[in-house]
Motif scaffolding. Structure first.
Motif, PDB file in Angstrom:
ATOM      1  N   TYR A  72      -8.610 -11.785   9.665  1.00  0.00           N
ATOM      2  CA  TYR A  72      -9.276 -10.538   9.294  1.00  0.00           C
ATOM      3  C   TYR A  72      -8.294  -9.363   9.233  1.00  0.00           C
ATOM      4  O   TYR A  72      -8.403  -8.509   8.351  1.00  0.00           O
ATOM      5  N   ALA A  73      -7.341  -9.331  10.151  1.00  0.00           N
ATOM      6  CA  ALA A  73      -6.338  -8.258  10.110  1.00  0.00           C
ATOM      7  C   ALA A  73      -5.482  -8.388   8.849  1.00  0.00           C
ATOM      8  O   ALA A  73      -5.126  -7.380   8.232  1.00  0.00           O
ATOM      9  N   SER A  74      -5.183  -9.611   8.448  1.00  0.00           N
ATOM     10  CA  SER A  74      -4.443  -9.818   7.195  1.00  0.00           C
ATOM     11  C   SER A  74      -5.259  -9.366   6.002  1.00  0.00           C
ATOM     12  O   SER A  74      -4.734  -8.759   5.065  1.00  0.00           O
ATOM     13  N   TYR A  75      -6.551  -9.667   6.033  1.00  0.00           N
ATOM     14  CA  TYR A  75      -7.439  -9.218   4.955  1.00  0.00           C
ATOM     15  C   TYR A  75      -7.434  -7.697   4.861  1.00  0.00           C
ATOM     16  O   TYR A  75      -7.326  -7.140   3.760  1.00  0.00           O
ATOM     17  N   GLN A  76      -7.536  -7.025   5.993  1.00  0.00           N
ATOM     18  CA  GLN A  76      -7.561  -5.561   5.980  1.00  0.00           C
ATOM     19  C   GLN A  76      -6.223  -4.972   5.536  1.00  0.00           C
ATOM     20  O   GLN A  76      -6.190  -4.000   4.794  1.00  0.00           O
ATOM     21  N   ALA A  77      -5.130  -5.551   5.986  1.00  0.00           N
ATOM     22  CA  ALA A  77      -3.812  -4.979   5.703  1.00  0.00           C
ATOM     23  C   ALA A  77      -3.288  -5.362   4.323  1.00  0.00           C
ATOM     24  O   ALA A  77      -2.630  -4.559   3.663  1.00  0.00           O
ATOM     25  N   LEU A  78      -3.579  -6.576   3.878  1.00  0.00           N
ATOM     26  CA  LEU A  78      -2.959  -7.088   2.650  1.00  0.00           C
ATOM     27  C   LEU A  78      -3.938  -7.223   1.490  1.00  0.00           C
ATOM     28  O   LEU A  78      -3.650  -7.916   0.512  1.00  0.00           O
ATOM     29  N   PHE A  79      -5.082  -6.559   1.581  1.00  0.00           N
ATOM     30  CA  PHE A  79      -6.075  -6.656   0.517  1.00  0.00           C
ATOM     31  C   PHE A  79      -5.542  -6.154  -0.819  1.00  0.00           C
ATOM     32  O   PHE A  79      -5.940  -6.632  -1.876  1.00  0.00           O
ATOM     33  N   PHE A  80      -4.612  -5.212  -0.785  1.00  0.00           N
ATOM     34  CA  PHE A  80      -4.062  -4.671  -2.022  1.00  0.00           C
ATOM     35  C   PHE A  80      -3.394  -5.749  -2.869  1.00  0.00           C
ATOM     36  O   PHE A  80      -3.254  -5.586  -4.084  1.00  0.00           O
TER      37      PHE A  80
ATOM     38  N   VAL B 105      -1.525   3.344   7.693  1.00  0.00           N
ATOM     39  CA  VAL B 105      -0.564   2.488   8.383  1.00  0.00           C
ATOM     40  C   VAL B 105      -1.246   1.621   9.448  1.00  0.00           C
ATOM     41  O   VAL B 105      -0.738   0.558   9.808  1.00  0.00           O
ATOM     42  N   LEU B 106      -2.409   2.038   9.898  1.00  0.00           N
ATOM     43  CA  LEU B 106      -3.099   1.373  10.996  1.00  0.00           C
ATOM     44  C   LEU B 106      -3.366  -0.115  10.748  1.00  0.00           C
ATOM     45  O   LEU B 106      -3.117  -0.926  11.646  1.00  0.00           O
ATOM     46  N   PRO B 107      -3.828  -0.545   9.580  1.00  0.00           N
ATOM     47  CA  PRO B 107      -4.030  -1.992   9.376  1.00  0.00           C
ATOM     48  C   PRO B 107      -2.741  -2.804   9.504  1.00  0.00           C
ATOM     49  O   PRO B 107      -2.752  -3.911  10.055  1.00  0.00           O
ATOM     50  N   PHE B 108      -1.625  -2.260   9.024  1.00  0.00           N
ATOM     51  CA  PHE B 108      -0.344  -2.967   9.132  1.00  0.00           C
ATOM     52  C   PHE B 108       0.126  -3.027  10.583  1.00  0.00           C
ATOM     53  O   PHE B 108       0.674  -4.041  11.034  1.00  0.00           O
ATOM     54  N   LEU B 109      -0.102  -1.949  11.314  1.00  0.00           N
ATOM     55  CA  LEU B 109       0.247  -1.910  12.737  1.00  0.00           C
ATOM     56  C   LEU B 109      -0.585  -2.923  13.516  1.00  0.00           C
ATOM     57  O   LEU B 109      -0.056  -3.641  14.370  1.00  0.00           O
ATOM     58  N   ILE B 110      -1.866  -2.992  13.208  1.00  0.00           N
ATOM     59  CA  ILE B 110      -2.741  -3.956  13.876  1.00  0.00           C
ATOM     60  C   ILE B 110      -2.292  -5.379  13.573  1.00  0.00           C
ATOM     61  O   ILE B 110      -2.230  -6.221  14.474  1.00  0.00           O
ATOM     62  N   LEU B 111      -1.963  -5.661  12.321  1.00  0.00           N
ATOM     63  CA  LEU B 111      -1.497  -6.999  11.952  1.00  0.00           C
ATOM     64  C   LEU B 111      -0.216  -7.352  12.708  1.00  0.00           C
ATOM     65  O   LEU B 111      -0.068  -8.470  13.216  1.00  0.00           O
ATOM     66  N   ALA B 112       0.697  -6.399  12.827  1.00  0.00           N
ATOM     67  CA  ALA B 112       1.942  -6.648  13.566  1.00  0.00           C
ATOM     68  C   ALA B 112       1.660  -6.915  15.039  1.00  0.00           C
ATOM     69  O   ALA B 112       2.238  -7.839  15.631  1.00  0.00           O
ATOM     70  N   VAL B 113       0.751  -6.150  15.639  1.00  0.00           N
ATOM     71  CA  VAL B 113       0.438  -6.344  17.061  1.00  0.00           C
ATOM     72  C   VAL B 113      -0.284  -7.678  17.276  1.00  0.00           C
ATOM     73  O   VAL B 113      -0.065  -8.348  18.285  1.00  0.00           O
ATOM     74  N   VAL B 114      -1.110  -8.094  16.319  1.00  0.00           N
ATOM     75  CA  VAL B 114      -1.773  -9.401  16.430  1.00  0.00           C
ATOM     76  C   VAL B 114      -0.730 -10.517  16.399  1.00  0.00           C
ATOM     77  O   VAL B 114      -0.824 -11.489  17.167  1.00  0.00           O
ATOM     78  N   LEU B 115       0.264 -10.392  15.558  1.00  0.00           N
ATOM     79  CA  LEU B 115       1.323 -11.409  15.508  1.00  0.00           C
ATOM     80  C   LEU B 115       2.159 -11.406  16.786  1.00  0.00           C
ATOM     81  O   LEU B 115       2.555 -12.465  17.279  1.00  0.00           O
ATOM     82  N   VAL B 116       2.402 -10.224  17.344  1.00  0.00           N
ATOM     83  CA  VAL B 116       3.087 -10.135  18.641  1.00  0.00           C
ATOM     84  C   VAL B 116       2.224 -10.780  19.721  1.00  0.00           C
ATOM     85  O   VAL B 116       2.733 -11.456  20.627  1.00  0.00           O
ATOM     86  N   ASN B 117       0.912 -10.615  19.608  1.00  0.00           N
ATOM     87  CA  ASN B 117      -0.017 -11.220  20.560  1.00  0.00           C
ATOM     88  C   ASN B 117       0.110 -12.743  20.566  1.00  0.00           C
ATOM     89  O   ASN B 117       0.059 -13.367  21.619  1.00  0.00           O
ATOM     90  N   VAL B 118       0.295 -13.335  19.398  1.00  0.00           N
ATOM     91  CA  VAL B 118       0.467 -14.788  19.320  1.00  0.00           C
ATOM     92  C   VAL B 118       1.750 -15.210  20.035  1.00  0.00           C
ATOM     93  O   VAL B 118       1.766 -16.197  20.771  1.00  0.00           O
ATOM     94  N   VAL B 119       2.812 -14.439  19.844  1.00  0.00           N
ATOM     95  CA  VAL B 119       4.083 -14.757  20.508  1.00  0.00           C
ATOM     96  C   VAL B 119       3.948 -14.622  22.018  1.00  0.00           C
ATOM     97  O   VAL B 119       4.402 -15.499  22.773  1.00  0.00           O
ATOM     98  N   THR B 120       3.301 -13.549  22.479  1.00  0.00           N
ATOM     99  CA  THR B 120       3.140 -13.381  23.928  1.00  0.00           C
ATOM    100  C   THR B 120       2.207 -14.443  24.506  1.00  0.00           C
ATOM    101  O   THR B 120       2.368 -14.832  25.659  1.00  0.00           O
ATOM    102  N   ARG B 121       1.247 -14.920  23.718  1.00  0.00           N
ATOM    103  CA  ARG B 121       0.377 -16.006  24.191  1.00  0.00           C
ATOM    104  C   ARG B 121       1.197 -17.275  24.403  1.00  0.00           C
ATOM    105  O   ARG B 121       1.015 -17.995  25.385  1.00  0.00           O
ATOM    106  N   LEU B 122       2.110 -17.541  23.478  1.00  0.00           N
ATOM    107  CA  LEU B 122       2.993 -18.707  23.612  1.00  0.00           C
ATOM    108  C   LEU B 122       3.874 -18.573  24.853  1.00  0.00           C
ATOM    109  O   LEU B 122       4.022 -19.523  25.628  1.00  0.00           O
ATOM    110  N   LEU B 123       4.445 -17.403  25.066  1.00  0.00           N
ATOM    111  CA  LEU B 123       5.273 -17.175  26.246  1.00  0.00           C
ATOM    112  C   LEU B 123       4.456 -17.263  27.534  1.00  0.00           C
ATOM    113  O   LEU B 123       4.934 -17.783  28.549  1.00  0.00           O
TER     114      LEU B 123
END
Length: 150
Positions: free
Chosen positions: A132-140, A21-39
């Motif tokens: 890279y997080a997308s590559y790790q999480a969505l490689f399947f 689950v860790l790669p998917f969690l990291i990808l989600a947190v990276v996307l949240v990071n983009v939103v918080t950067r915008l805010l």
């Protein structure tokens, strides 16, 4: 067999149980990071417009919390997947360092009554982390095609 010293610092069993689950969690947190950067950018622009100096500017706490969480998650990923975790950790640390310098740039801009610029280096760094997080999480998704080529 003697236990590894790392076993006393990091719960390896718990990390192994969430390794899938860790790669998917990291990808989600990276996307949240983009939103918080915008805010955070909107907050910096608003504070620079209201104040006469850089005294009004302060670090955007939700973005800093997400940065710390992302560093911790990338280090945890390095424990369960050493190669991918090392690459991700270097990218995340680069993004956090660029965030630090972008904040300092916003302070200089506010102090000198300049227009508050976009955090260009942090945006590029977060784009690399997302890739890279997308590559790790969505490689399947591309694994069958990849295996047929390689």
């Amino acid at each position: 067999m003697l236990p590894s010293p790392l076993e006393f610092l990091v719960p390896l069993g718990a990390l192994e149980s969430v390794a899938g689950v860790l790669p998917f969690l990291i990808l989600a947190v990276v996307l949240v990071n983009v939103v918080t950067r915008l805010l955070a950018q909107k907050s910096f622009e608003r504070a620079a417009a209201e104040g006469d100096d850089d005294e009004e500017l302060s670090r955007y706490l939700p973005h800093e919390v997400v940065n710390v969480l992302l560093v911790v998650l990338s280090f945890a990923f390095m424990v369960v997947h050493p190669h991918g975790g090392m690459v991700l950790s270097v990218l995340v640390l680069g993004m956090v360092i660029s965030d630090f310098f972008e904040y300092e740039s916003r302070r200089v801009e506010a102090r000198n009554d300049m227009e508050v610029d976009k955090p260009k280096s942090a945006i590029v760094a977060s784009g690399l982390v997302i890739a890279y997080a997308s590559y790790q999480a969505l490689f399947f998704l591309v694994e069958p095609i990849w295996n047929s080529i390689v």
